[in-house]
Design a protein around this motif. Structure first.
Motif, short mmCIF file in Angstrom:
data_model
loop_
_atom_site.label_atom_id
_atom_site.label_comp_id
_atom_site.label_asym_id
_atom_site.label_seq_id
_atom_site.Cartn_x
_atom_site.Cartn_y
_atom_site.Cartn_z
N SER A 305 -33.46 -5.32 37.85
CA SER A 305 -32.81 -5.98 36.92
C SER A 305 -33.52 -6.91 35.98
O SER A 305 -34.67 -7.48 36.59
N ALA A 306 -33.19 -7.45 34.96
CA ALA A 306 -33.80 -8.42 34.12
C ALA A 306 -34.00 -10.00 34.87
O ALA A 306 -34.65 -10.49 34.96
N GLU A 307 -32.64 -9.98 35.51
CA GLU A 307 -32.23 -11.19 36.32
C GLU A 307 -33.54 -11.51 37.52
O GLU A 307 -34.06 -12.42 37.67
N GLU A 308 -33.40 -10.08 38.21
CA GLU A 308 -34.45 -9.90 39.19
C GLU A 308 -35.81 -10.16 39.10
O GLU A 308 -36.69 -10.84 39.46
N LYS A 313 -40.79 -13.48 38.96
CA LYS A 313 -41.78 -14.21 38.19
C LYS A 313 -41.82 -15.78 38.31
O LYS A 313 -42.96 -16.28 38.61
N ARG A 314 -40.59 -16.19 38.34
CA ARG A 314 -40.56 -17.86 38.62
C ARG A 314 -40.99 -18.04 40.07
O ARG A 314 -41.89 -19.16 40.27
#
Length: 584
Positions: A305-308, A313-314
């Motif tokens: 998902s975009a959130e994952e 990345k963070r």
């Protein structure tokens, strides 16, 4: 002063004693259990009833003094075997001889405490690095867990070797899941390179070490803050209970009392300056309870998902920033490589300095390769090697003409045994893996499965002449509900016609051989008795190899572990004599 108690000549004399004993008894260890009934093994090697052997073995530890003499027959026996027939006629004499020819009986081993005391005393000599400050750990504090016991016992020895030699790097060969490597790096501040041939192991070790670091930072920060506030700290069990959810849950980044994560530099300084038995117990609990989990199977980025994706990345950016801030952030580096005696360590490790080489239960030829590498590489100052899986050793000399196909074989290692072309045999090396101490306490061999397999071999001989012996039956016993079911499963596995025999035919074989099951039990107990002697010869060969080298100041066999917890309990330890590291 640290000095070897036994000379090369003395070790060679001990080797000769064990060789003489095994030259009489090794045929028992090399007898194959599968062929026990087809080759009538009991009558070939033993001339006493199985009940006599089992009784003698059961009460062997209670026997005092010399075995009872048996008149004229006694003068015609050697280690309990008749000089005329080469069959066992005196079990008590064999038990006494086996005990005398084991490593404890030969009196050639150092205890772990003796080695630690010698290393610590020698550190105070001129040129030795300062001794580490901290509380001495009790060896039996973690004996409820095999792995914790091994890690705690061996890591203290390795840390003392590193300090004795004035080095900060350790190379852990066959590092596996990285338990020892992680603990050496986190508790003792050593720079550890763990080398394993399995990429799965090294990846898992890297992830486990990452989580252990978070645990270390969190714990140190938490206790430090509590002490600063004048509060009493919780017990180790309470502390671990508070931190454990972070280790096992999804979001396993741990926070201290102040809400932040301490830097890697603070972590290393804390570990080096304030060794704490409570902290160590928590590390070992984490290792032994396996709460440090490996990563889940990798999911392709396209399926995240975009959130994952943003979260990962963070985390990657944070990890890279931490690496740039502190070059010591990776105190443990798992490496994937197949290691042999010819391996060039500097090609694997760019930052290699002088180091201690270690191996905790390195399988087969990896243990002798570790010793060969230690002798050949000038950057290796000391070695501590605990081998296992003797059945996987390659042997150079084979009476059947099947010499070792390897460039360099694992046994024999010493020039002394190589000059004598000594050969053990795979079945004998397999017997060397048996654990006498455990069997003595009733943790015995799974006799019924061995019995089933031997009777199956009789059925194959009688009814399936086309059977190829190289085909393996595999582990069908654990799934079988009865002997009949076992045989049918085995025949299907071997791709043989199971309809050739009725259930009653198969049952008749079991009924015919069941009264002779005691023979197999007694014979396997004889193998267990001989196991420490075969293992002893293999380890004496490795010690002899080190004693043959001119650039070593110290070499010894050391019992590191409790044999009930860890049957492969002996380490081969060696130190080099160049520079001002070692006093000869």
């Amino acid at each position: 002063m640290l000095s070897s108690s036994d000379s090369l000549t003395e070790i060679q004399r001990r080797i000769d004693e064990v060789k003489r004993f095994l030259s009489i008894t090794l045929s028992i260890a090399n007898a194959h259990t599968v062929e026990f009934y087809t080759h009538d093994v009991w009558k070939r090697f033993v001339a006493v009833p199985p009940e006599e052997v089992l009784l003698a073995v059961s009460f062997g530890s209670d026997q005092q003094g010399e075995p009872e003499l048996k008149g004229k027959e006694q003068s015609r026996t050697t280690f309990g075997f008749c000089s005329d027939t080469n069959r066992l006629v005196d079990t008590h004499e064999l038990l006494q001889a086996a005990k005398a020819h084991s490593l404890p009986g030969l009196g050639v081993c150092w205890s772990r405490d003796e080695l630690l005391q010698a290393l610590r005393e020698s550190r105070s000599e001129p040129g030795a690095p300062p001794a580490e400050k901290g509380t001495k750990l009790e060896p039996d504090e973690f004996m409820n867990s095999k792995k914790s016991h091994e890690v705690q016992s061996m890591s203290e020895v390795v840390a003392c070797l590193a300090q004795r030699c004035g080095v900060k790097q350790v190379i852990d060969v066959g590092s596996g899941k990285g338990y020892l490597s992680s603990f050496l790096s986190l508790q003792y501040g050593l720079r550890v390179y763990g080398i394993d041939s399995s990429s799965t192991n090294t990846h898992g070790a890297q992830e486990r070490n990452r989580k252990l670091k978070k645990f270390s930072r969190s714990y140190q920060k938490h206790t430090k803050a509590l002490r600063a506030q004048g509060q009493a700290t919780h017990s180790p069990q309470e502390e671990f209970a508070e931190i454990k959810p972070g280790l096992t849950g999804e979001n396993d980044i741990l926070f201290g009392a102040g809400g932040g994560i301490v830097s890697q530099e603070e972590e290393v300084l804390n570990v080096l300056s304030e060794p704490d038995p409570e902290t160590e117990e928590l590390f070992l609990s984490a290792l032994s309870m396996d709460v440090i989990q490996t990563t889940s199977p990798r999911i392709p980025p396209s399926e995240l998902s975009a959130e994952e994706r943003e979260r990962r990345k963070r985390e990657n950016l944070e990890r890279k920033a931490l690496n740039r801030t502190d070059s010591a952030s990776t105190m443990f580096s798992p490496l994937t490589s197949y290691v042999t005696a010819e391996t060039e360590l500097r090609e694997l490790i760019n930052e290699l300095e002088d180091a201690v080489m270690v191996g905790l239960h390195t399988c087969g030829d990896l243990a002798p390769s570790t010793l060969r590498m230690f002798v050949a590489k000038p950057e290796l100052a000391a070695v501590c090697s605990v081998g296992c899986c003797y059945h996987l050793l390659s042997e150079e000399f084979d009476p059947a003409g099947q010499e070792c196909s390897c460039t360099v074989c694992g046994f024999p290692l010493s020039q002394y045994l190589r000059d004598r072309s000594w050969f053990c045999g795979r079945n004998a090396r397999m017997s060397a893996c048996l654990a006498l101490e455990r069997v003595s306490l009733g943790q015995g061999i799974q006799m019924e499965s061995l019995f089933y397999r031997a009777v199956l071999h009789v059925i194959l001989r009688d009814h399936y002449s086309s059977y190829k012996s190289e085909k393996r039956v595999g582990n069908v016993y654990s799934k079988a509900k009865s002997f009949v079911d076992y045989v049918r499963r085995a025949l299907r596995r071997l791709e043989l016609d199971e309809l050739k025999l009725s259930d009653s035919d198969i049952q008749d074989y079991l009924d015919a051989y069941r009264p002779r099951m005691g023979e197999m039990h007694a014979f396997n107990m004889l193998k267990v008795i001989l196991a420490p002697c075969i293992e002893g010869l293999i380890l004496l060969d490795r010690l002899c190899y080190l004693k043959e080298q001119e650039n070593l100041s110290f070499s010894a066999l050391v019992q590191l572990f409790d044999p009930l917890l860890s049957p492969r309990c002996y380490a081969v330890v060696g130190l080099k004599s160049y520079g001002n590291r070692i006093t000869s």
